[in-house]
Scaffold this active site. Structure first.
Site, PDB file in Angstrom:
ATOM      1  N   LYS A 296       0.816  -1.215   0.000  1.00 15.98           N
ATOM      2  CA  LYS A 296       0.000   0.000   0.000  1.00 15.98           C
ATOM      3  C   LYS A 296       0.853   1.270   0.000  1.00 15.98           C
ATOM      4  O   LYS A 296       0.358   2.345  -0.334  1.00 15.98           O
ATOM      5  CB  LYS A 296      -0.973  -0.005   1.179  1.00 15.98           C
ATOM      6  CG  LYS A 296      -2.048  -1.077   1.007  1.00 15.98           C
ATOM      7  CD  LYS A 296      -3.160  -0.980   2.047  1.00 15.98           C
ATOM      8  CE  LYS A 296      -4.290  -1.940   1.735  1.00 15.98           C
ATOM      9  NZ  LYS A 296      -3.944  -3.362   1.977  1.00 15.98           N
TER      10      LYS A 296
HETATM   11  C1  LIG Z   1      -4.562  -4.443   1.359  1.00 17.11           C
HETATM   12  C2  LIG Z   1      -3.849  -5.759   1.391  1.00 17.11           C
HETATM   13  C3  LIG Z   1      -4.231  -6.873   0.591  1.00 17.11           C
HETATM   14  C4  LIG Z   1      -5.442  -6.826  -0.307  1.00 17.11           C
HETATM   15  O1  LIG Z   1      -5.196  -6.100  -1.472  1.00 17.11           O
HETATM   16  P1  LIG Z   1      -6.405  -5.582  -2.400  1.00 17.11           P
HETATM   17  O2  LIG Z   1      -5.770  -4.704  -3.382  1.00 17.11           O
HETATM   18  O3  LIG Z   1      -7.375  -4.886  -1.479  1.00 17.11           O
HETATM   19  O4  LIG Z   1      -7.022  -6.816  -3.011  1.00 17.11           O
HETATM   20  C5  LIG Z   1      -3.470  -8.030   0.632  1.00 17.11           C
HETATM   21  N1  LIG Z   1      -2.417  -8.130   1.466  1.00 17.11           N
HETATM   22  C6  LIG Z   1      -2.023  -7.115   2.266  1.00 17.11           C
HETATM   23  C7  LIG Z   1      -0.876  -7.305   3.176  1.00 17.11           C
HETATM   24  C8  LIG Z   1      -2.719  -5.892   2.261  1.00 17.11           C
HETATM   25  O5  LIG Z   1      -2.331  -4.887   3.082  1.00 17.11           O
END
Ligand SMILES: *Cc1c(COP(=O)(O)O)cnc(C)c1O
Length: 434
Positions: A107
């Site tokens: 993220k």
């Molecule tokens: C947010 C997140 C996900 C999910 O990703 P999306 O793009 O919402 O499908 C998977 N793994 C981790 C560690 C995350 O922080």
């Protein structure tokens, strides 16, 4: 570039508006009017370019003339300032490590690019903007860190007291400067409610410019396309002629949507795998053709505990709601917590590699898919977070532990600062006006 709303294809906004509004006024999600191809030559010659150069070329296709090249490249260089390395574990399995950013999860890419892009669009407006985020963990830390020291923007992060992990709490509360952490006596839903109430409160409008850095913002998806190309470049040395598959641990489907953008831009990915934990709404859609949102259930891969994936609307829109076509491009399956723990153990034993619970779900789905296919392929699993973020899982279920990276250890030593509030809106509003 114009962007349209998934709820109304005749509703168009500029890239700038899509970034600053986040969600369309009709509550639809923004998608670019066209997904521009990258040239064949560029894709064949990826090895000649740095990660930042690749990112610039992709971003330019989504932005077009709304940000001058020099400024766009400055945004990229500041936002994409860490690597996305591939670790090859076997002939058929590679791990794409997306945790080398400041908060150790993918993220960071989205939050940092969005922060710099917003900064660019707001810089001539001489107004202060306050971003409100409610968080149950990863999103809050990535957004807070991405916007740290960004001029003209303040961030207020609300988290439920005692309900985020110690590491996540440290990541949110030790930044200071333009980042304020509010510890709410209540649940994540209480935090979200406070934020939503503030957004529609007309009495706040004359005093404070509120904005959001929500995960549905297109500015968070675009930079996630960069690392599909970057990893493909690294693989080319290893996997000439084999089919290449990407396995994506999925929750709100943002990462998967970015991968689909990459494919539409010309990257030759033969299949995507959407790996679900027990929250199997998307797997059910792929396998049964029915989309039935559900209440989310807690699991060990908690960032994927999503019952109504927000980017679903984008995926069906990208394929004109054609389920058959979507199911040809994407394989999907769901896995339990005990399967996840077993997989973490197995990968450590076979490869001496410690994977986190989200990546482990990705490995499970990849293995099942590869076993069902005759042709040989190389599978890339997106390792979405560093395993050290999930020390509780390792402590409870496994007899080994990942080491803590230095940048995480550093924030654990810093002093926390929070403002403690109840879950009453009146109190929150007084704080915002003060
Ligand atoms: C947010 C997140 C996900 C999910 O990703 P999306 O793009 O919402 O499908 C998977 N793994 C981790 C560690 C995350 O922080």
């Amino acid at each position: 570039m114009k962007y349209y709303s998934t709820n109304n294809h005749n509703y168009h906004v500029s890239f700038r508006e899509a970034i600053l509004e986040g969600l369309a006024k009709d509550k639809g999600l923004f998608l670019p009017e066209r997904i521009n191809n990258l040239s064949h030559d560029f894709i064949n010659d990826l090895h000649k370019y740095s990660f930042q150069e690749i990112s610039f070329n992709i971003a330019e296709k989504f932005v077009e003339d709304e940000i001058p090249n020099l400024e766009l490249s400055d945004i990229i260089n500041k936002a994409i300032s860490f690597e996305a390395p591939i670790k090859t574990l076997s002939e058929s399995l590679a791990i794409l490590e997306l945790f080398h950013g400041p908060t150790l999860a993918f993220k960071d890419f989205g939050a940092r690019f969005l922060a710099r892009t917003m900064e660019y669009f707001l810089k001539n407006e001489s107004k202060e903007v306050t971003i409100l985020v409610a968080t149950s963990g990863d999103t809050g830390s990535a957004v807070a860190n991405g916007f740290l020291n960004i001029e003209g923007i303040n961030v207020v992060v609300l988290f439920p007291s005692g309900k985020v992990s110690k590491i996540q709490e440290k990541q949110i509360t030790t930044l200071g400067n333009n980042i304020t952490a509010i510890e709410v006596k209540g649940t994540f839903d209480d935090c979200q409610k406070l934020v939503k109430t503030a957004f529609v409160d007309k009495e706040l409008k004359p005093h404070i410019n509120l904005s959001s850095a929500n995960s549905i913002n297109i500015g968070r998806l675009i930079p996630q396309t960069f690392y599909y190309f970057e990893s493909f470049k690294q693989l080319k040395n290893i996997a000439v002629k084999k089919e290449i598959i990407y396995s994506v641990p999925s929750g709100n489907l943002g990462n998967l949507t970015a991968g689909l953008f990459a494919k539409k831009m010309g990257l030759p990915i033969s299949k995507f795998i959407a790996a679900n934990n027990k929250n199997d709404v998307f797997a059910n859609y792929i396998n049964k053709g029915m989309y039935q949102p559900q209440a989310s259930e807690e699991s060990l891969s908690n960032a994927m505990d999503v019952g109504a994936p927000s980017n679903f609307a984008r995926i069906v829109d990208l394929y004109d709601n054609n389920h058959k076509e979507i199911a040809e491009v994407i394989f999907s399956k769901s896995y339990s917590d005990s399967e996840t723990v077993e997989k973490i153990k197995e990968i450590q034993e076979r490869f001496e590699y410690i994977i986190d619970p989200h990546g482990a779900v990705g490995c499970l789905a990849l293995e099942d898919y590869q076993a069902s296919q005759k042709s040989e392929s190389i599978g890339v699993v997106l390792e979405t977070a560093h395993p050290a973020k999930f020390d509780d899982v390792f402590n409870r279920f496994l007899n080994f532990e990942p080491s803590i990276p230095e940048r995480l250890a550093a924030s654990l030593d810093k002093e926390s600062k929070t403002i403690k509030l109840s879950n009453s809106y009146k109190e929150f509003k007084e704080y915002l006006l003060s």
